[in-house]
Design an enzyme around this catalytic site. Sequence first.
Site, PDB file in Angstrom:
ATOM      1  N   SER A 102       0.855  -1.186   0.000  1.00  0.00           N
ATOM      2  CA  SER A 102       0.000   0.000   0.000  1.00  0.00           C
ATOM      3  C   SER A 102       0.892   1.237   0.000  1.00  0.00           C
ATOM      4  CB  SER A 102      -0.882   0.016   1.256  1.00  0.00           C
ATOM      5  OG  SER A 102      -1.526   1.269   1.432  1.00  0.00           O
ATOM      6  N   TYR A 161      -1.509  -1.346  10.336  1.00  0.00           N
ATOM      7  CA  TYR A 161      -1.613  -1.500   8.889  1.00  0.00           C
ATOM      8  C   TYR A 161      -0.438  -0.825   8.188  1.00  0.00           C
ATOM      9  CZ  TYR A 161      -3.557  -1.204   4.163  1.00  0.00           C
ATOM     10  OH  TYR A 161      -3.747  -1.301   2.806  1.00  0.00           O
TER      11      TYR A 161
END
Length: 283
Positions: free
Chosen positions: A163, A180
């Site tokens: 990401s 995350y």
Amino acid sequence: MAEAQLHDFPSLFSLEGKVAVVTGGSRGLGLSAASALLQAGASKVFISSRKAAACEAACKALNALPNLRPGAQAISVPADGATLEGVRQLVAQVSARTGHVDILLANAGATWGEQFDTHPDSAFAKVMDLNVRGVFNLVREFAPLLQRRASAEDPSRVVITSSVAGLGVGTLGSQGTYGYSASKAAVLHLGRNLALELGPRGITVNSICPGFFPSKMSNGLLSLAGGAEKLAKANPMRRLGRGEDIAGVVVYLTSRAGAHVNGAAIEIDGGAMWQKGELDVKL
């Protein structure tokens, strides 16, 4: 002139006859990638996620696509990629259907949003287990199948979904995604290490770094950040990501066109993270 002669250019982006495994393939970016692999010519695409019903529904949709090669199919192989036992169950299911794997897309992932002061250890651990440890276990356990037909001229491929949150600063504030962001940075570096480890075995390892794509995982954050329309207007390309954006990069990395790309991380976010050098989504 020799430089003008390109070997079999019409097949450069073809995946004719390839066998692929896509974790987290039942929805979102994983489903878009699986669709791309099938439509580019793959003969088998194994779809994995924790929920069997979701895998079956995804395979039904994929197998109904109008332009697949004769005999091409998506195959449901549900498994929990967060545990070593689950990964080994996945390998066993795939091995029962094929003697080799050409493409492994490590796409399964989890996130958790909560303010810093109350961010739970259990949530942080859950995210790290699936997004980092699970990827390492997945690649290690699939390595023998990936090596089966791999060569320097036609390497097998591993593509890891990271990401842009792993390249810059992720979401902070009331819905901070600390685990995350850390996991996506970690898996990028894991990918670079695996690229050097597995390259001599005929396996390339690359990562993709999506920005905001409307999906089940991101829709809540999109809403809290002001909505998809607001974020789209702020993007240099004036839109958010689409399935075709993921599809194009995945086909590039897994076809002959990407055979000499190894250890790369490709951002797919319209250039958004470079506006300020960070994602800068504060809620």
